[in-house]
Design a protein around this motif. Structure first.
Motif, short mmCIF file in Angstrom:
data_model
loop_
_atom_site.label_atom_id
_atom_site.label_comp_id
_atom_site.label_asym_id
_atom_site.label_seq_id
_atom_site.Cartn_x
_atom_site.Cartn_y
_atom_site.Cartn_z
N GLY A 184 -3.75 3.94 8.19
CA GLY A 184 -2.92 2.84 8.67
C GLY A 184 -1.50 3.19 8.87
O GLY A 184 -0.83 2.64 9.48
N CYS A 185 -1.14 4.46 8.27
CA CYS A 185 0.34 4.77 8.54
C CYS A 185 0.24 6.50 9.03
O CYS A 185 -0.23 7.18 8.72
N SER A 186 1.27 6.45 10.34
CA SER A 186 1.40 7.60 10.99
C SER A 186 2.47 7.49 11.75
O SER A 186 3.35 6.44 11.67
N ASP A 201 -1.86 11.38 -1.81
CA ASP A 201 -2.39 10.59 -2.48
C ASP A 201 -2.37 9.18 -2.31
O ASP A 201 -2.80 8.18 -2.73
N CYS A 202 -1.63 9.02 -0.96
CA CYS A 202 -1.55 7.71 -0.28
C CYS A 202 -2.83 7.06 0.40
O CYS A 202 -3.24 7.74 1.03
N PRO A 203 -3.13 5.99 -0.19
CA PRO A 203 -4.57 5.45 0.61
C PRO A 203 -4.80 5.26 2.11
O PRO A 203 -5.68 5.17 2.70
N LEU A 236 0.69 -1.24 -0.10
CA LEU A 236 -0.01 0.01 0.02
C LEU A 236 0.72 1.40 -0.08
O LEU A 236 0.37 2.52 -0.18
N CYS A 237 2.26 0.96 0.29
CA CYS A 237 2.91 2.36 0.60
C CYS A 237 3.35 2.78 -0.76
O CYS A 237 3.88 2.20 -1.74
N ILE A 238 3.10 4.14 -1.03
CA ILE A 238 3.57 4.74 -2.27
C ILE A 238 4.90 5.74 -2.35
O ILE A 238 5.03 6.67 -2.91
N CYS A 239 5.55 5.60 -1.17
CA CYS A 239 6.72 6.39 -0.77
C CYS A 239 7.69 6.39 -2.08
O CYS A 239 8.43 7.39 -2.13
N ALA A 298 8.70 13.42 3.46
CA ALA A 298 7.51 14.28 2.98
C ALA A 298 5.92 13.69 3.74
O ALA A 298 5.28 14.58 4.12
N CYS A 299 6.00 12.30 3.94
CA CYS A 299 4.80 12.05 4.60
C CYS A 299 4.62 12.66 6.20
O CYS A 299 3.72 12.81 6.55
N ALA A 300 5.85 12.28 6.77
CA ALA A 300 5.72 12.91 8.06
C ALA A 300 5.69 14.33 8.38
O ALA A 300 4.92 14.84 9.04
S1 SF4 Z 1 1.62 7.53 4.35
FE1 SF4 Z 1 2.95 5.59 4.88
S2 SF4 Z 1 2.15 3.86 3.50
FE2 SF4 Z 1 1.80 5.93 2.50
S3 SF4 Z 1 3.41 6.62 1.19
FE3 SF4 Z 1 3.65 7.62 3.37
S4 SF4 Z 1 5.00 6.23 4.27
FE4 SF4 Z 1 4.16 4.96 2.60
#
Ligand code: SF4
Length: 369
Positions: free
Chosen positions: A340-342, A333-335, A318-321, A357-359
């Motif tokens: 589910g991801c934090s 854009d990540c589902p 599921l990860c689009i990192c 970027a996600c953090a």
């Molecule tokens: S939010 Fe989590 S699962 Fe989604 S791309 Fe970022 S690191 Fe990967």
């Protein structure tokens, strides 16, 4: 004469507003700017710069977060090393939270393995000195920025005759990755805000070839909001003046030639690998460093070769990192972003580092501007 305040003057709201007025006035076309470094992504999102610049400016977040681009198999190797009873695994902060295939260094530490986080690589010398009966492994990670620090630790260990300190080298080079990204044309990059920490070491002249080859304006900018907006304005002006150049905005830290002593240290202890695998970008020729042959007695990949897991490991499905690091997707854009991801329970590496970027999006509740 008033002394420049290196923090407040570069976060001044009046200067930010003045720069934005100029940017709105000067911009006469759409420009996709890749900010290569995660530190710049942090600034852009923290201060909402992506939301206040004109719509024609689009920031594309780049691969300049070493924790984010490190593929899972390298994390798995660190985990395998930590499982050895006679090993103390030493690394820097964010690394221990990065998920490997089935675990992380943080989980191994919770299980009682000797995993230690240090603030400086030099601490690994003290740990080795204090634990002569153990093998101390320093998991070294980072771009050209941190490679000289690892090199100086090696130099000290050699000088002191310390024989129980070993190095797992994960140092990587940013220029080959920038070339790959722009070559693939997936993310439609028009210009770069170049990574500044790296440039302190390498010097800005390193980027001359990429600008000549791809005709992309490139500005080495600092990390405060005023720096980034000045960098954007310099990019806009290059387009207006039909120039394609390397320019330095961050003059208080960056020179054209970089830090010669640090370059010498890198050269003395490291050579380039034929190829290194990056998350999202795959194998990139000559993009990683390894210890020179004469130092292989301290090279984990030689000394511990038999216990290191081999082969590539793919990310969680599921990860689009990887897409984010190539500049073709945004965290939102990540589902599973924020669900589910934090940061408490990261599914991928981009949710771990403060430069990921996600953090950053999670912390500042970012929306794409
Ligand atoms: S939010 Fe989590 S699962 Fe989604 S791309 Fe970022 S690191 Fe990967």
């Amino acid at each position: 004469m008033r002394k420049i305040d290196l923090i407040e003057d570069f976060r001044s709201s009046s200067r930010i507003r003045a720069l934005l007025r100029l940017i709105y006035k000067e911009l006469d076309r759409e420009i996709n700017i890749m900010e290569v470094c995660g530190g710049h992504t942090h600034t852009i999102v923290k201060y909402g710069l992506n939301q206040v610049v004109p719509k024609g400016i689009r920031f594309i977040h780049g691969p300049g977060c070493p924790v984010c681009v490190m593929p899972k198999e390298r994390i798995d190797q660190a985990i395998a090393l930590s499982e050895k009873e006679d090993v103390i695994l030493v690394t820097l902060g964010d690394m221990i939270k990065v998920p490997g295939s089935n675990s992380s260094l943080a989980k191994k530490r919770a299980e009682g393995k000797d995993v230690r986080v240090v603030y400086s690589p030099i601490d690994s010398v003290r740990i080795a000195r204090d634990n002569p009966g153990k093998k101390v492994v320093y998991f070294a990670i980072g771009f050209e920025t941190t490679a000289p620090m690892t090199a100086s630790v090696i130099e000290i260990a050699l000088k002191e005759g310390i024989r129980n300190l070993f190095f797992h080298i994960n140092h990587i080079l940013i220029l080959p990755a920038m070339n790959v990204i722009i070559d693939r044309k997936e993310s439609n990059i028009d210009a770069f805000i170049a990574p500044s920490h790296v440039s302190v070491i390498t010097g800005a002249s390193m980027y001359n070839n990429i600008v000549e080859k791809y005709r992309t304006p490139l500005v080495v900018a600092g990390f405060e909001p005023v720096d980034v907006l000045e960098g954007v304005l310099m990019v806009i002006k290059q387009f207006k003046d039909k120039r394609r150049e390397v320019e330095i905005q961050y003059r208080r830290a960056i020179s054209w030639d970089g830090n010669r002593k640090a370059q010498y240290l890198i050269e003395r202890f490291f050579k380039t690998r034929d190829s290194f695998r990056w998350r999202g970008l795959g194998n990139i020729p000559v993009s990683g460093l390894q210890l020179r042959k004469e130092y292989e007695f301290m090279d984990v990949e030689v000394v511990f070769s038999e216990i290191l897991p081999k082969g590539n490991v793919e990310d969680h499905q599921l990860c689009i990192c990887g897409d984010i690091l190539r500049g073709v997707a945004k965290p939102t854009d990540c589902p599973v972003f924020g669900r589910g991801c934090s940061p408490i329970n990261p599914l991928g590496a981009c949710m771990v580092s403060s430069e990921g970027a996600c953090a950053v999006y999670y912390k500042y509740g970012a929306v794409d501007g």
